[in-house]
Design a protein around this motif. Structure first.
Motif, mmCIF file in Angstrom:
data_model
loop_
_atom_site.group_PDB
_atom_site.id
_atom_site.type_symbol
_atom_site.label_atom_id
_atom_site.label_comp_id
_atom_site.label_asym_id
_atom_site.label_seq_id
_atom_site.Cartn_x
_atom_site.Cartn_y
_atom_site.Cartn_z
ATOM 1 N N SER A 1 0.852 -1.188 0.000
ATOM 2 C CA SER A 1 0.000 0.000 0.000
ATOM 3 C C SER A 1 0.885 1.234 0.000
ATOM 4 C CB SER A 1 -0.900 0.006 1.236
ATOM 5 O OG SER A 1 -0.121 0.260 2.400
ATOM 6 N N PRO A 2 0.371 2.383 -0.437
ATOM 7 C CA PRO A 2 1.184 3.608 -0.427
ATOM 8 C C PRO A 2 1.755 3.933 0.951
ATOM 9 C CG PRO A 2 -0.783 3.936 -1.756
ATOM 10 C CD PRO A 2 -0.935 2.597 -1.088
ATOM 11 N N THR A 3 0.964 3.723 2.000
ATOM 12 C CA THR A 3 1.426 4.042 3.350
ATOM 13 C C THR A 3 2.571 3.132 3.774
ATOM 14 O OG1 THR A 3 -0.785 4.816 3.961
ATOM 15 C CG2 THR A 3 0.726 4.282 5.756
ATOM 16 N N ASP A 4 2.407 1.818 3.570
ATOM 17 C CA ASP A 4 3.463 0.869 3.952
ATOM 18 C C ASP A 4 4.715 1.083 3.108
ATOM 19 O OD1 ASP A 4 1.886 -0.312 5.891
ATOM 20 O OD2 ASP A 4 1.066 -1.813 4.525
ATOM 21 N N PHE A 5 4.515 1.365 1.832
ATOM 22 C CA PHE A 5 5.666 1.593 0.954
ATOM 23 C C PHE A 5 6.429 2.846 1.386
ATOM 24 C CE2 PHE A 5 7.458 3.778 -2.749
ATOM 25 C CZ PHE A 5 8.358 2.822 -3.180
ATOM 26 N N ALA A 6 5.700 3.912 1.703
ATOM 27 C CA ALA A 6 6.354 5.150 2.137
ATOM 28 C C ALA A 6 7.171 4.912 3.398
ATOM 29 C CB ALA A 6 5.304 6.235 2.367
ATOM 30 N N THR A 7 6.628 4.115 4.322
ATOM 31 C CA THR A 7 7.357 3.790 5.543
ATOM 32 C C THR A 7 8.631 3.012 5.224
ATOM 33 O OG1 THR A 7 5.289 3.707 6.804
ATOM 34 C CG2 THR A 7 7.212 2.643 7.784
ATOM 35 N N LEU A 8 8.519 2.063 4.309
ATOM 36 C CA LEU A 8 9.670 1.227 3.966
ATOM 37 C C LEU A 8 10.806 2.053 3.359
ATOM 38 C CD1 LEU A 8 10.975 -1.572 3.712
ATOM 39 C CD2 LEU A 8 9.869 -1.782 1.477
ATOM 40 N N VAL A 9 10.476 2.965 2.446
ATOM 41 C CA VAL A 9 11.543 3.709 1.755
ATOM 42 C C VAL A 9 11.951 4.972 2.501
ATOM 43 C CG1 VAL A 9 10.854 2.821 -0.488
ATOM 44 C CG2 VAL A 9 9.921 5.007 0.290
ATOM 45 N N GLY A 10 11.178 5.337 3.546
ATOM 46 C CA GLY A 10 11.546 6.506 4.330
ATOM 47 C C GLY A 10 11.191 7.828 3.683
ATOM 48 N N GLU A 11 10.054 7.861 2.993
ATOM 49 C CA GLU A 11 9.550 9.082 2.364
ATOM 50 C C GLU A 11 8.160 9.385 2.904
ATOM 51 O OE1 GLU A 11 10.320 11.351 -0.574
ATOM 52 O OE2 GLU A 11 12.263 10.901 0.301
ATOM 53 N N PRO A 12 7.808 10.661 3.096
ATOM 54 C CA PRO A 12 6.436 10.995 3.494
ATOM 55 C C PRO A 12 5.446 10.459 2.469
ATOM 56 C CG PRO A 12 7.871 12.914 3.700
ATOM 57 C CD PRO A 12 8.658 11.856 2.973
ATOM 58 N N VAL A 13 4.343 9.910 2.922
ATOM 59 C CA VAL A 13 3.395 9.282 2.008
ATOM 60 C C VAL A 13 2.840 10.289 1.014
ATOM 61 C CG1 VAL A 13 1.390 9.619 3.537
ATOM 62 C CG2 VAL A 13 1.406 7.713 1.880
ATOM 63 N N GLU A 14 2.686 11.572 1.429
ATOM 64 C CA GLU A 14 2.166 12.566 0.495
ATOM 65 C C GLU A 14 3.150 12.815 -0.656
ATOM 66 O OE1 GLU A 14 3.710 14.704 4.257
ATOM 67 O OE2 GLU A 14 2.442 12.969 3.739
ATOM 68 N N ASN A 15 4.459 12.701 -0.374
ATOM 69 C CA ASN A 15 5.453 12.845 -1.445
ATOM 70 C C ASN A 15 5.363 11.688 -2.433
ATOM 71 O OD1 ASN A 15 6.283 15.069 -0.049
ATOM 72 N ND2 ASN A 15 8.372 14.363 0.356
ATOM 73 N N VAL A 16 5.150 10.492 -1.884
ATOM 74 C CA VAL A 16 5.028 9.303 -2.730
ATOM 75 C C VAL A 16 3.823 9.425 -3.656
ATOM 76 C CG1 VAL A 16 4.580 6.816 -2.735
ATOM 77 C CG2 VAL A 16 6.229 7.780 -1.121
ATOM 78 N N THR A 17 2.666 9.726 -3.088
ATOM 79 C CA THR A 17 1.444 9.795 -3.900
ATOM 80 C C THR A 17 1.496 10.949 -4.891
ATOM 81 O OG1 THR A 17 0.372 11.055 -2.112
ATOM 82 C CG2 THR A 17 0.017 8.685 -2.152
#
Length: 465
Positions: free
Chosen positions: A353-369
């Motif tokens: 999920s976007p949230t879990d992925f953002a946590t894994l790579v160390g990026e804010p989820v809003e930046n990812v999306t």
């Protein structure tokens, strides 16, 4: 392969996330007073899973030659029980496999779903071997698949059952590919139930070697990109007419010349045609501009995949053009985010999920999306929080991971840096989240296989898992 109600894993995705074993769903029926050990399976692997509900089937009157040949092989009484449909990336192997799977599912001939006797023997195997979930992979295959099927008899006039394995080349390792081929060969040799095993893959050497161990009398091969070019071009023209007719575009622009140019650019690659149509449709009010950009592309075609990589380049250039007003320092930050986010998606084979992925790579989820919403032509970017991010086609991974293909340094992925960052993030996450008795068990000596999946999910984050 399966897990019981207590969360005991028969095989946690042994053959990789992207190797899809498409067969009928099965559940062991209740036979009171026996206690049913309900089986679960890798839901995403089935052809009718949620993540494939929008996957297209072949359009009517397209792929006629190859589909009819496959149907004749399935329904015939020939000795060749394994069919290998091979071809380069983007030639439409998955679309063909889904078309066949859906068709034979409706006929109740996909997998062993409709064979009641098999379900009964499977239940007997589970009752007689309650610890099967802790056995080796081959023991599970033998006890849960081979033995129940060998004990099952069908009427003589029952037509062959079909198993479809799509994208065998996307297994986690070449060893797994060989193991699966070996097991499927044993399945195809059963006499009481006639199976047809339909396999699709790229022409990988390991798969060649694995299938070459089987006698040529037991398998049939078909090379998809060897179909006569005029036949494929006609199918591509039908595809473009169908897709463009459904878009909010002045249909007077969709001339025969336009269709012919687009079909020529796709040059036997259906993934190219699908990507072009998705790219144009998602342009919305700029759809006409995007269509004109694609038509105006002058890249030379030195190889079949050149135009596919050309459209990937166009998609990425269009996405980055939206950030043209950034200052130099902001542009560098964007480039680093792109490497970290898109690079990690390309290198990871697990869907998250976007949230879990953002946590894994160390990026804010809003930046990812924010970054990924501009790349939905090549990545599946979910709108809902529970959805999963993944690469739409393996050729995009090939494109980004090879600097000779993604010639711009802005687009190519430095896989060494990506793996180093992911490794460090994994260590950091484990250092923060791991703790003694993480599942809060009351029985310290409890075996891992005896811990329920719900306990794990309740106490261990998806990122840590």
């Amino acid at each position: 392969m399966a897990s019981n109600g207590a969360g005991r894993s028969v095989s946690q995705n042994t053959f990789g996330d992207y190797a899809q074993v498409i067969q009928g769903d099965y559940n062991a029926p209740v036979h009171p007073p026996k206690k049913t050990l309900e089986l679960d399976y890798l839901h995403e692997a089935t052809f009718n899973a949620t993540n494939k509900q929008h996957a297209p089937s072949c359009l009517e009157n397209t792929r006629v030659q190859v589909l009819n040949q496959i149907r004749s092989w399935i329904d015939g009484d020939g000795e060749k029980r394994i069919y290998w449909l091979r071809g380069m990336a983007g030639t439409g192997k998955t679309t063909i496999s889904i078309t066949i799977a859906r068709e034979y599912y409706k006929k109740r001939r996909l997998g062993a779903k409709s064979v009641a006797a098999y379900r009964e023997h499977l239940q007997d195997a589970l009752d007689s071997s309650p610890t099967i979930t802790s056995r080796s992979l081959y023991d599970q295959w033998e006890k849960l698949i081979l033995d129940p099927l060998q004990a099952t008899s069908l009427e003589d006039d029952v037509q062959p059952m079909l198993i479809v394995v799509d994208a065998l080349d996307e297994c986690d390792s070449e060893y797994d590919q060989g193991v699966l081929i070996q097991y499927l060969a044993e399945l195809s040799a059963l006499e009481k139930i006639r199976f047809r095993i339909f396999i699709t893959s790229r022409q990988e050497n390991a798969i060649h070697l694995g299938l070459d161990r089987l006698t040529s009398y037991s398998r049939q091969d078909f090379t998809l990109h060897d179909i006569e070019e005029s036949i494929v071009a006609a199918d591509l023209r039908l595809h473009y007419r169908h897709e463009l007719a459904g878009m909010d575009i002045d249909q007077s622009l969709i001339t025969e010349e336009t269709i012919n140019i687009l079909a020529g650019k796709s040059d036997r690659l259906f993934i190219h045609a699908a990507t072009v149509c998705r790219f144009i449709r998602q342009g919305e009010i700029y759809a006409v501009n995007r269509l004109q950009n694609v038509l105006a592309s002058q890249d030379s075609q030195l190889e079949l995949e050149r135009e596919l990589y050309s459209i990937y380049t166009t998609v990425l250039k269009t996405a980055f053009a939206k950030f043209a007003s950034l200052r130099p320092g902001e542009t560098e930050t964007l480039r680093m985010s792109y490497q970290k986010v898109v690079g990690s998606i390309v290198m990871l084979y697990d869907r998250m999920s976007p949230t879990d992925f953002a946590t894994l790579v160390g990026e804010p989820v809003e930046n990812v999306t924010r970054l990924l919403k501009h790349l939905s032509s090549v990545l599946d970017v979910p709108q809902e929080a529970s959805g999963q991010i993944y690469v739409l086609h393996a050729s995009f991974r090939d494109f980004l991971s090879d600097p000779q293909r993604s010639s711009s340094l802005h687009f190519s992925i430095d896989h060494r840096k990506i793996h180093a960052n992911l490794f460090q993030r994994c260590v950091d996450i484990m250092a923060i989240e791991l703790r003694k008795n993480i599942c809060r068990l009351r029985e310290p000596g409890k075996r891992t296989n005896d811990i329920s999946a719900s306990d794990v999910d309740n106490h261990v984050s998806q990122t840590l898992q």
